[in-house]
Design a protein around this motif. Structure first.
Motif, PDB file in Angstrom:
ATOM      1  N   ALA A   2       0.835  -1.210   0.000  1.00  9.61           N
ATOM      2  CA  ALA A   2       0.000   0.000   0.000  1.00  9.61           C
ATOM      3  C   ALA A   2       0.866   1.255   0.000  1.00  9.61           C
ATOM      4  CB  ALA A   2      -0.933   0.000   1.213  1.00  9.61           C
ATOM      5  N   ASN A   3       1.931   1.215   0.792  1.00  7.30           N
ATOM      6  CA  ASN A   3       2.881   2.325   0.832  1.00  7.30           C
ATOM      7  C   ASN A   3       3.457   2.597  -0.554  1.00  7.30           C
ATOM      8  OD1 ASN A   3       3.798   4.123   2.770  1.00  7.30           O
ATOM      9  ND2 ASN A   3       5.005   2.621   3.861  1.00  7.30           N
ATOM     10  N   LEU A   4       3.897   1.540  -1.215  1.00  6.25           N
ATOM     11  CA  LEU A   4       4.529   1.662  -2.529  1.00  6.25           C
ATOM     12  C   LEU A   4       3.534   2.169  -3.573  1.00  6.25           C
ATOM     13  CD1 LEU A   4       6.898   1.199  -4.450  1.00  6.25           C
ATOM     14  CD2 LEU A   4       6.227  -1.214  -4.601  1.00  6.25           C
ATOM     15  N   LEU A   5       2.359   1.563  -3.625  1.00  3.71           N
ATOM     16  CA  LEU A   5       1.375   1.952  -4.627  1.00  3.71           C
ATOM     17  C   LEU A   5       0.878   3.376  -4.398  1.00  3.71           C
ATOM     18  CD1 LEU A   5      -0.746  -1.312  -5.009  1.00  3.71           C
ATOM     19  CD2 LEU A   5       1.054  -0.439  -6.512  1.00  3.71           C
ATOM     20  N   ALA A   6       0.730   3.769  -3.129  1.00  3.01           N
ATOM     21  CA  ALA A   6       0.251   5.122  -2.837  1.00  3.01           C
ATOM     22  C   ALA A   6       1.257   6.173  -3.277  1.00  3.01           C
ATOM     23  CB  ALA A   6      -0.051   5.255  -1.349  1.00  3.01           C
ATOM     24  N   ASN A   7       2.535   5.891  -3.081  1.00  6.84           N
ATOM     25  CA  ASN A   7       3.557   6.869  -3.468  1.00  6.84           C
ATOM     26  C   ASN A   7       3.735   6.938  -4.979  1.00  6.84           C
ATOM     27  OD1 ASN A   7       5.234   8.287  -1.146  1.00  6.84           O
ATOM     28  ND2 ASN A   7       4.584   6.286  -0.377  1.00  6.84           N
ATOM     29  N   ILE A   8       3.530   5.818  -5.675  1.00  4.82           N
ATOM     30  CA  ILE A   8       3.504   5.879  -7.135  1.00  4.82           C
ATOM     31  C   ILE A   8       2.237   6.604  -7.586  1.00  4.82           C
ATOM     32  CG2 ILE A   8       3.327   4.510  -9.247  1.00  4.82           C
ATOM     33  CD1 ILE A   8       5.049   2.378  -7.936  1.00  4.82           C
ATOM     34  N   ILE A  63      -1.254   5.724   5.703  1.00  4.14           N
ATOM     35  CA  ILE A  63      -0.653   4.452   5.307  1.00  4.14           C
ATOM     36  C   ILE A  63       0.749   4.322   5.887  1.00  4.14           C
ATOM     37  CG2 ILE A  63       0.187   3.091   3.356  1.00  4.14           C
ATOM     38  CD1 ILE A  63      -2.096   4.286   1.699  1.00  4.14           C
ATOM     39  N   ALA A  64       1.530   5.406   5.815  1.00  2.77           N
ATOM     40  CA  ALA A  64       2.901   5.363   6.333  1.00  2.77           C
ATOM     41  C   ALA A  64       2.917   5.130   7.838  1.00  2.77           C
ATOM     42  CB  ALA A  64       3.625   6.667   5.994  1.00  2.77           C
ATOM     43  N   LEU A  65       2.014   5.781   8.558  1.00  2.29           N
ATOM     44  CA  LEU A  65       1.931   5.596  10.000  1.00  2.29           C
ATOM     45  C   LEU A  65       1.540   4.166  10.344  1.00  2.29           C
ATOM     46  CD1 LEU A  65       1.989   6.708  12.877  1.00  2.29           C
ATOM     47  CD2 LEU A  65      -0.399   7.444  12.562  1.00  2.29           C
ATOM     48  N   GLY A  66       0.540   3.646   9.608  1.00  2.00           N
ATOM     49  CA  GLY A  66       0.128   2.264   9.848  1.00  2.00           C
ATOM     50  C   GLY A  66       1.250   1.278   9.580  1.00  2.00           C
ATOM     51  N   THR A  67       2.005   1.517   8.511  1.00  2.00           N
ATOM     52  CA  THR A  67       3.135   0.644   8.176  1.00  2.00           C
ATOM     53  C   THR A  67       4.187   0.671   9.274  1.00  2.00           C
ATOM     54  OG1 THR A  67       2.763   1.066   5.821  1.00  2.00           O
ATOM     55  CG2 THR A  67       4.892   0.141   6.443  1.00  2.00           C
ATOM     56  N   TRP A  68       4.499   1.864   9.739  1.00  2.00           N
ATOM     57  CA  TRP A  68       5.516   1.998  10.785  1.00  2.00           C
ATOM     58  C   TRP A  68       5.089   1.271  12.061  1.00  2.00           C
ATOM     59  CZ3 TRP A  68       5.535   4.998  15.462  1.00  2.00           C
ATOM     60  CH2 TRP A  68       6.788   5.075  16.094  1.00  2.00           C
ATOM     61  N   LEU A  69       3.809   1.406  12.436  1.00  2.00           N
ATOM     62  CA  LEU A  69       3.321   0.742  13.642  1.00  2.00           C
ATOM     63  C   LEU A  69       3.373  -0.775  13.508  1.00  2.00           C
ATOM     64  CD1 LEU A  69       0.248   3.022  14.491  1.00  2.00           C
ATOM     65  CD2 LEU A  69       2.430   2.895  15.714  1.00  2.00           C
ATOM     66  N   VAL A  70       3.038  -1.283  12.321  1.00  2.00           N
ATOM     67  CA  VAL A  70       3.081  -2.731  12.105  1.00  2.00           C
ATOM     68  C   VAL A  70       4.523  -3.232  12.155  1.00  2.00           C
ATOM     69  CG1 VAL A  70       2.729  -4.544  10.386  1.00  2.00           C
ATOM     70  CG2 VAL A  70       0.922  -2.863  10.818  1.00  2.00           C
ATOM     71  N   VAL A  71       5.421  -2.510  11.496  1.00  2.00           N
ATOM     72  CA  VAL A  71       6.826  -2.921  11.476  1.00  2.00           C
ATOM     73  C   VAL A  71       7.411  -2.915  12.881  1.00  2.00           C
ATOM     74  CG1 VAL A  71       9.136  -2.243  10.681  1.00  2.00           C
ATOM     75  CG2 VAL A  71       7.219  -2.246   9.084  1.00  2.00           C
ATOM     76  N   ALA A  85      10.579   2.665   7.346  1.00  2.00           N
ATOM     77  CA  ALA A  85       9.203   3.125   7.533  1.00  2.00           C
ATOM     78  C   ALA A  85       9.169   4.513   8.148  1.00  2.00           C
ATOM     79  CB  ALA A  85       8.441   2.127   8.415  1.00  2.00           C
ATOM     80  N   PHE A  86      10.086   4.784   9.074  1.00  2.00           N
ATOM     81  CA  PHE A  86      10.159   6.095   9.717  1.00  2.00           C
ATOM     82  C   PHE A  86      10.573   7.171   8.711  1.00  2.00           C
ATOM     83  CE2 PHE A  86      12.491   9.312  12.273  1.00  2.00           C
ATOM     84  CZ  PHE A  86      11.450   9.708  13.104  1.00  2.00           C
ATOM     85  N   MET A  87      11.559   6.859   7.864  1.00  2.00           N
ATOM     86  CA  MET A  87      12.016   7.812   6.858  1.00  2.00           C
ATOM     87  C   MET A  87      10.917   8.119   5.842  1.00  2.00           C
ATOM     88  SD  MET A  87      15.052   8.774   7.653  1.00  2.00           S
ATOM     89  CE  MET A  87      15.629   9.523   6.137  1.00  2.00           C
ATOM     90  N   ILE A  88      10.157   7.114   5.472  1.00  2.00           N
ATOM     91  CA  ILE A  88       9.032   7.335   4.554  1.00  2.00           C
ATOM     92  C   ILE A  88       8.016   8.272   5.191  1.00  2.00           C
ATOM     93  CG2 ILE A  88       7.067   6.219   3.417  1.00  2.00           C
ATOM     94  CD1 ILE A  88       8.923   3.695   3.218  1.00  2.00           C
TER      95      ILE A  88
END
Length: 298
Positions: A2-8, A63-71, A85-88
Protein backbone atom coordinates in the motif's frame (compact mmCIF):
# COMPACT_ATOMS: atom_id res chain seq x y z
CA UNK A 1 2.52 -2.70 -0.92
CA UNK A 2 0.00 0.00 0.00
CA UNK A 3 2.88 2.32 0.83
CA UNK A 4 4.53 1.66 -2.53
CA UNK A 5 1.38 1.95 -4.63
CA UNK A 6 0.25 5.12 -2.84
CA UNK A 7 3.56 6.87 -3.47
CA UNK A 8 3.50 5.88 -7.14
CA UNK A 9 -0.15 6.94 -7.25
CA UNK A 10 0.51 10.46 -6.00
CA UNK A 11 3.14 10.89 -8.72
CA UNK A 12 0.44 10.03 -11.23
CA UNK A 13 -2.12 12.42 -9.71
CA UNK A 14 0.55 15.12 -9.53
CA UNK A 15 1.16 14.53 -13.22
CA UNK A 16 -2.58 14.83 -13.86
CA UNK A 17 -2.52 18.22 -12.12
CA UNK A 18 0.24 19.39 -14.44
CA UNK A 19 -1.21 17.84 -17.60
CA UNK A 20 -4.64 19.41 -17.05
CA UNK A 21 -3.17 22.85 -16.32
CA UNK A 22 -4.44 22.71 -12.74
CA UNK A 23 -1.16 23.50 -10.99
CA UNK A 24 -2.46 26.77 -9.59
CA UNK A 25 -6.05 25.60 -9.16
CA UNK A 26 -5.37 26.17 -5.47
CA UNK A 27 -3.20 29.29 -5.68
CA UNK A 28 -2.51 29.45 -1.93
CA UNK A 29 -0.87 27.09 0.56
CA UNK A 30 -1.73 25.56 2.99
CA UNK A 31 -5.16 27.00 2.22
CA UNK A 32 -6.68 26.70 -1.25
CA UNK A 33 -8.16 30.00 -2.51
CA UNK A 34 -9.33 33.19 -0.75
CA UNK A 35 -8.32 31.75 2.61
CA UNK A 36 -10.63 28.74 2.21
CA UNK A 37 -9.21 25.36 3.11
CA UNK A 38 -11.48 23.51 0.67
CA UNK A 39 -12.80 24.55 -2.76
CA UNK A 40 -16.09 26.39 -3.01
CA UNK A 41 -18.91 25.91 -5.51
CA UNK A 42 -17.66 28.91 -7.49
CA UNK A 43 -14.22 27.40 -8.05
CA UNK A 44 -13.43 25.83 -11.46
CA UNK A 45 -12.66 22.17 -12.04
CA UNK A 46 -8.92 22.90 -11.93
CA UNK A 47 -9.26 23.79 -8.26
CA UNK A 48 -10.85 20.45 -7.46
CA UNK A 49 -8.15 18.54 -9.36
CA UNK A 50 -5.37 20.29 -7.43
CA UNK A 51 -7.25 19.92 -4.13
CA UNK A 52 -7.69 16.17 -4.68
CA UNK A 53 -3.94 15.78 -5.18
CA UNK A 54 -3.29 17.67 -1.94
CA UNK A 55 -5.82 15.57 -0.07
CA UNK A 56 -4.06 12.35 -1.08
CA UNK A 57 -1.13 13.47 1.06
CA UNK A 58 -3.18 12.67 4.16
CA UNK A 59 -3.91 9.18 2.77
CA UNK A 60 -0.16 8.64 2.37
CA UNK A 61 0.46 9.81 5.94
CA UNK A 62 -2.12 7.34 7.31
CA UNK A 63 -0.65 4.45 5.31
CA UNK A 64 2.90 5.36 6.33
CA UNK A 65 1.93 5.60 10.00
CA UNK A 66 0.13 2.26 9.85
CA UNK A 67 3.13 0.64 8.18
CA UNK A 68 5.52 2.00 10.79
CA UNK A 69 3.32 0.74 13.64
CA UNK A 70 3.08 -2.73 12.11
CA UNK A 71 6.83 -2.92 11.48
CA UNK A 72 7.51 -1.86 15.07
CA UNK A 73 5.56 -4.92 16.28
CA UNK A 74 7.72 -7.42 14.39
CA UNK A 75 9.30 -10.11 16.53
CA UNK A 76 12.25 -10.35 16.29
CA UNK A 77 12.61 -6.60 15.74
CA UNK A 78 13.76 -5.34 12.35
CA UNK A 79 15.58 -2.06 12.89
CA UNK A 80 16.34 -1.70 9.18
CA UNK A 81 12.66 -1.91 8.25
CA UNK A 82 11.60 0.32 11.13
CA UNK A 83 14.12 2.93 9.98
CA UNK A 84 12.82 2.77 6.42
CA UNK A 85 9.20 3.12 7.53
CA UNK A 86 10.16 6.10 9.72
CA UNK A 87 12.02 7.81 6.86
CA UNK A 88 9.03 7.33 4.55
CA UNK A 89 6.80 8.89 7.20
CA UNK A 90 9.10 11.93 7.44
CA UNK A 91 9.42 12.21 3.68
CA UNK A 92 5.71 12.69 3.06
CA UNK A 93 5.31 15.97 5.02
CA UNK A 94 8.62 17.13 3.52
CA UNK A 95 7.09 16.47 0.12
CA UNK A 96 4.02 18.49 1.10
CA UNK A 97 6.24 21.44 2.06
CA UNK A 98 8.04 21.32 -1.29
CA UNK A 99 4.62 21.19 -2.95
CA UNK A 100 3.61 24.30 -1.02
CA UNK A 101 6.77 26.12 -2.07
CA UNK A 102 6.03 25.09 -5.65
CA UNK A 103 2.60 26.72 -5.48
CA UNK A 104 3.86 29.86 -3.72
CA UNK A 105 6.57 30.33 -6.36
CA UNK A 106 4.09 30.05 -9.23
CA UNK A 107 5.16 26.55 -10.27
CA UNK A 108 8.86 27.30 -10.47
CA UNK A 109 10.18 24.49 -12.72
CA UNK A 110 13.08 23.70 -10.39
CA UNK A 111 10.82 23.16 -7.37
CA UNK A 112 8.57 21.01 -9.56
CA UNK A 113 11.64 18.93 -10.43
CA UNK A 114 12.60 18.61 -6.76
CA UNK A 115 9.01 17.60 -5.97
CA UNK A 116 9.19 14.66 -8.38
CA UNK A 117 12.70 13.56 -7.44
CA UNK A 118 11.79 13.37 -3.74
CA UNK A 119 8.86 11.16 -4.77
CA UNK A 120 11.35 8.87 -6.50
CA UNK A 121 13.39 8.64 -3.29
CA UNK A 122 10.23 7.73 -1.38
CA UNK A 123 9.34 5.10 -3.99
CA UNK A 124 12.84 3.64 -3.58
CA UNK A 125 12.43 3.40 0.21
CA UNK A 126 8.93 1.93 -0.14
CA UNK A 127 10.15 -0.67 -2.65
CA UNK A 128 13.05 -1.75 -0.41
CA UNK A 129 10.71 -1.96 2.58
CA UNK A 130 8.18 -3.99 0.60
CA UNK A 131 10.88 -6.35 -0.67
CA UNK A 132 12.15 -6.99 2.85
CA UNK A 133 8.62 -7.40 4.19
CA UNK A 134 7.99 -10.10 1.59
CA UNK A 135 11.10 -11.94 2.71
CA UNK A 136 11.08 -11.74 6.49
CA UNK A 137 12.77 -15.14 6.62
CA UNK A 138 15.85 -13.64 4.97
CA UNK A 139 18.58 -11.95 6.97
CA UNK A 140 19.66 -8.89 4.98
CA UNK A 141 23.35 -9.59 4.32
CA UNK A 142 26.22 -7.42 3.23
CA UNK A 143 27.16 -7.66 -0.43
CA UNK A 144 29.28 -10.69 -1.25
CA UNK A 145 31.99 -8.45 -2.67
CA UNK A 146 32.79 -5.06 -4.09
CA UNK A 147 31.64 -6.17 -7.54
CA UNK A 148 28.00 -6.74 -6.61
CA UNK A 149 28.01 -3.67 -4.35
CA UNK A 150 29.19 -1.43 -7.17
CA UNK A 151 26.74 -3.01 -9.59
CA UNK A 152 23.91 -2.11 -7.22
CA UNK A 153 25.24 1.43 -6.93
CA UNK A 154 25.62 1.73 -10.70
CA UNK A 155 22.08 0.48 -11.23
CA UNK A 156 20.53 2.99 -8.83
CA UNK A 157 22.77 5.82 -10.08
CA UNK A 158 21.70 5.13 -13.67
CA UNK A 159 18.08 5.01 -12.54
CA UNK A 160 18.25 8.34 -10.69
CA UNK A 161 20.19 9.93 -13.55
CA UNK A 162 17.49 8.83 -15.98
CA UNK A 163 14.74 10.20 -13.75
CA UNK A 164 16.60 13.45 -13.10
CA UNK A 165 17.25 14.17 -16.76
CA UNK A 166 13.64 13.28 -17.45
CA UNK A 167 12.55 16.08 -15.10
CA UNK A 168 14.83 18.50 -16.99
CA UNK A 169 13.13 17.49 -20.25
CA UNK A 170 9.73 18.10 -18.70
CA UNK A 171 10.75 21.44 -17.21
CA UNK A 172 11.89 22.66 -20.63
CA UNK A 173 8.83 21.48 -22.54
CA UNK A 174 5.08 22.05 -22.51
CA UNK A 175 2.62 20.87 -19.80
CA UNK A 176 3.92 23.35 -17.23
CA UNK A 177 0.82 23.01 -15.06
CA UNK A 178 -0.40 26.54 -15.77
CA UNK A 179 -0.22 28.82 -18.83
CA UNK A 180 1.70 31.44 -16.82
CA UNK A 181 4.24 29.03 -15.32
CA UNK A 182 7.86 29.58 -16.29
CA UNK A 183 10.12 27.18 -18.14
CA UNK A 184 13.86 26.60 -17.71
CA UNK A 185 14.74 27.82 -21.20
CA UNK A 186 17.00 24.84 -21.97
CA UNK A 187 16.89 23.18 -25.38
CA UNK A 188 14.27 20.38 -25.12
CA UNK A 189 15.81 18.43 -28.02
CA UNK A 190 19.27 18.41 -26.41
CA UNK A 191 17.85 17.41 -23.04
CA UNK A 192 15.81 14.65 -24.67
CA UNK A 193 18.99 13.26 -26.22
CA UNK A 194 20.80 13.35 -22.87
CA UNK A 195 17.81 11.66 -21.26
CA UNK A 196 17.89 8.96 -23.96
CA UNK A 197 21.63 8.45 -23.34
CA UNK A 198 20.93 7.88 -19.64
CA UNK A 199 18.21 5.40 -20.61
CA UNK A 200 20.71 3.48 -22.75
CA UNK A 201 23.06 3.33 -19.76
CA UNK A 202 20.26 2.05 -17.52
CA UNK A 203 19.19 -0.58 -20.04
CA UNK A 204 22.82 -1.65 -20.49
CA UNK A 205 23.29 -2.12 -16.75
CA UNK A 206 19.98 -3.99 -16.52
CA UNK A 207 20.91 -6.37 -19.34
CA UNK A 208 24.32 -6.92 -17.73
CA UNK A 209 22.58 -7.95 -14.51
CA UNK A 210 20.27 -10.25 -16.44
CA UNK A 211 23.24 -11.96 -18.09
CA UNK A 212 25.03 -12.13 -14.73
CA UNK A 213 22.04 -13.84 -13.16
CA UNK A 214 22.10 -16.50 -15.89
CA UNK A 215 25.85 -17.04 -15.55
CA UNK A 216 25.59 -17.39 -11.76
CA UNK A 217 22.39 -19.48 -11.97
CA UNK A 218 20.76 -17.00 -9.58
CA UNK A 219 17.08 -17.33 -10.40
CA UNK A 220 15.89 -14.73 -7.88
CA UNK A 221 18.12 -12.06 -9.42
CA UNK A 222 17.08 -13.22 -12.87
CA UNK A 223 13.39 -12.84 -12.03
CA UNK A 224 13.92 -9.28 -10.72
CA UNK A 225 16.13 -8.30 -13.69
CA UNK A 226 13.57 -9.70 -16.16
CA UNK A 227 10.86 -7.52 -14.67
CA UNK A 228 13.15 -4.49 -14.79
CA UNK A 229 14.04 -4.99 -18.45
CA UNK A 230 10.38 -5.60 -19.35
CA UNK A 231 9.28 -2.33 -17.74
CA UNK A 232 12.15 -0.48 -19.42
CA UNK A 233 11.09 -1.78 -22.82
CA UNK A 234 7.52 -0.64 -22.20
CA UNK A 235 8.78 2.76 -21.03
CA UNK A 236 10.98 3.07 -24.12
CA UNK A 237 8.03 2.43 -26.42
CA UNK A 238 5.91 5.02 -24.62
CA UNK A 239 8.77 7.52 -24.45
CA UNK A 240 9.63 7.46 -28.13
CA UNK A 241 5.94 7.45 -29.12
CA UNK A 242 5.16 10.52 -27.01
CA UNK A 243 8.25 12.33 -28.35
CA UNK A 244 7.31 11.80 -32.00
CA UNK A 245 3.58 12.48 -31.50
CA UNK A 246 3.89 15.88 -29.80
CA UNK A 247 3.65 14.79 -26.14
CA UNK A 248 -0.05 13.87 -25.86
CA UNK A 249 -1.26 14.08 -22.28
CA UNK A 250 -2.31 10.42 -21.99
CA UNK A 251 1.10 9.12 -23.06
CA UNK A 252 2.89 11.55 -20.74
CA UNK A 253 0.75 10.21 -17.90
CA UNK A 254 1.64 6.62 -18.84
CA UNK A 255 5.30 7.66 -18.89
CA UNK A 256 4.96 8.81 -15.26
CA UNK A 257 3.33 5.55 -14.19
CA UNK A 258 6.13 3.54 -15.78
CA UNK A 259 8.78 5.83 -14.25
CA UNK A 260 7.52 4.85 -10.81
CA UNK A 261 7.44 1.19 -11.87
CA UNK A 262 11.05 1.38 -13.09
CA UNK A 263 12.19 2.89 -9.80
CA UNK A 264 10.47 0.08 -7.90
CA UNK A 265 11.82 -2.66 -10.21
CA UNK A 266 15.36 -1.25 -10.01
CA UNK A 267 15.08 -1.17 -6.22
CA UNK A 268 13.99 -4.84 -6.13
CA UNK A 269 16.90 -5.79 -8.39
CA UNK A 270 19.43 -3.85 -6.31
CA UNK A 271 18.12 -5.61 -3.20
CA UNK A 272 18.54 -9.03 -4.85
CA UNK A 273 22.19 -8.19 -5.53
CA UNK A 274 22.73 -8.31 -1.75
CA UNK A 275 21.99 -12.04 -1.81
CA UNK A 276 24.12 -13.01 -4.79
CA UNK A 277 26.57 -15.72 -3.80
CA UNK A 278 28.58 -17.19 -6.68
CA UNK A 279 28.24 -20.95 -6.88
CA UNK A 280 24.95 -21.08 -4.98
CA UNK A 281 21.71 -21.58 -6.90
CA UNK A 282 18.72 -19.72 -5.47
CA UNK A 283 15.11 -20.47 -6.46
CA UNK A 284 13.03 -17.55 -7.72
CA UNK A 285 11.49 -15.40 -5.03
CA UNK A 286 9.18 -12.41 -5.06
CA UNK A 287 6.48 -11.14 -7.43
CA UNK A 288 8.22 -12.47 -10.56
CA UNK A 289 8.55 -16.06 -9.31
CA UNK A 290 5.35 -17.42 -10.80
CA UNK A 291 5.98 -15.75 -14.15
CA UNK A 292 9.51 -17.15 -14.27
CA UNK A 293 8.35 -20.62 -13.34
CA UNK A 294 5.79 -20.64 -16.18
CA UNK A 295 8.39 -19.34 -18.63
CA UNK A 296 10.86 -22.05 -17.56
CA UNK A 297 8.25 -24.77 -17.98
CA UNK A 298 7.46 -23.56 -21.48
Amino acid sequence: MANLLANIGIVVTGGAVRLTGSGLGCAQWPTCNDGNIVPTAEDPIHTYIEFLNRTLTFVLVIIALGTWLVVRRLDPPRKDMSRLAFMIGLGIPAQAVIGGITVLTGLNPYTVMAHLMLSMVLIYWCAVLYHRARHLDRVVPDYAGKGTHWLARLLMTATYLTMGLGTFVTAAGPHAGDPEAGRTGFDPALLSQLHADAVFLLVGVSLTLLVLSVVLHDRSLRAAALWLVAVEVAQGVVGYTQYFTGLPELLVGMHLVLAGAIMAAASFTAEELRYVRPGKVRPPAGPAAETLSVASAE
